[in-house]
Motif scaffolding. Sequence first.
Motif: not given
Length: 224
Positions: A54-60, A77-87
Amino acid sequence: MRYRKVFLFLALLALIISPFFLLPRILKIGKINCKSQFGPCSKNLEEKIRNISQEKKSLSETEKELTAFLESDIIVNDFSFQFKLPDKLEINIIERKPKFAVQNQNGMVALIDGNGYVITIEDSTGLPRLITSESLPNVGEKVTEEALFALELLYDMFSFYQVRTGKIDKSSLVIELSRGPKVIFPLEGSHQALLGSLRLVLDKLNSDSQVSTIDLRFKNPVIK
C-alpha cells in the motif's frame, strides 16, 4: 607501490560490489505484479499482496515482507522475485494445485494438493469427491494417512472407471461403480494390488452377473 596497487584494487572492488548492497535499500517499489504457472495469481493472493504494497518501500524491505508472507501461505509452493526498472517488482509464484476433494454433509468441499494439504474450502468442485461425515480439516492442515490413501484410490478409480464419488464408511472406502457392483476397499495396503484385484474380478464377471458387492478388504476378494 605494492600497497598502492592493493589499495586501488580494494577500492575498485568496493565500487563494483557496493551497488548490490546499496541499490536494494535505495530503490523504491511503486508497482508489484504477481504471476503464477496458471497466469495471473489468484484474487485472494493478489489482495494480500496489495495490502503489503500500500505504501512505497525499498526493494529490500518489500522483498523481506513478501518473503515472510509467501513462505507462510499454504497455496504458495515456491516463488522468486524479479526487479524491473524503474520501480516494478514481479513475483513469479508456483501455486499448489488441487488434486483431491473432500466433501462434508453440508456440501462444503476441501480442496487438497497431492501431498494431502488443504489449500482452500469451496462450495463446489469439478474434482472427484470423497464424502465424509466428519468435519473438514482447516486450510493448511494435512488430512490423515487413511484419508489420503482413500483419496488416491478414488483418483485412480476416476481415471479408470470415471467414478466421481466415494465414501469413507467404517474404516473403509466404499465406491459405487456405474451400472456395476459396490466396491469396498481397505484404507491401507498397495493401490496397485487393490486395483489389480478389482480388475481381475470385473473381468471374470459377465454382463448378466447379479453381483452386488466386491469386498477387497480380505486377502481373497469376497464377492456377494
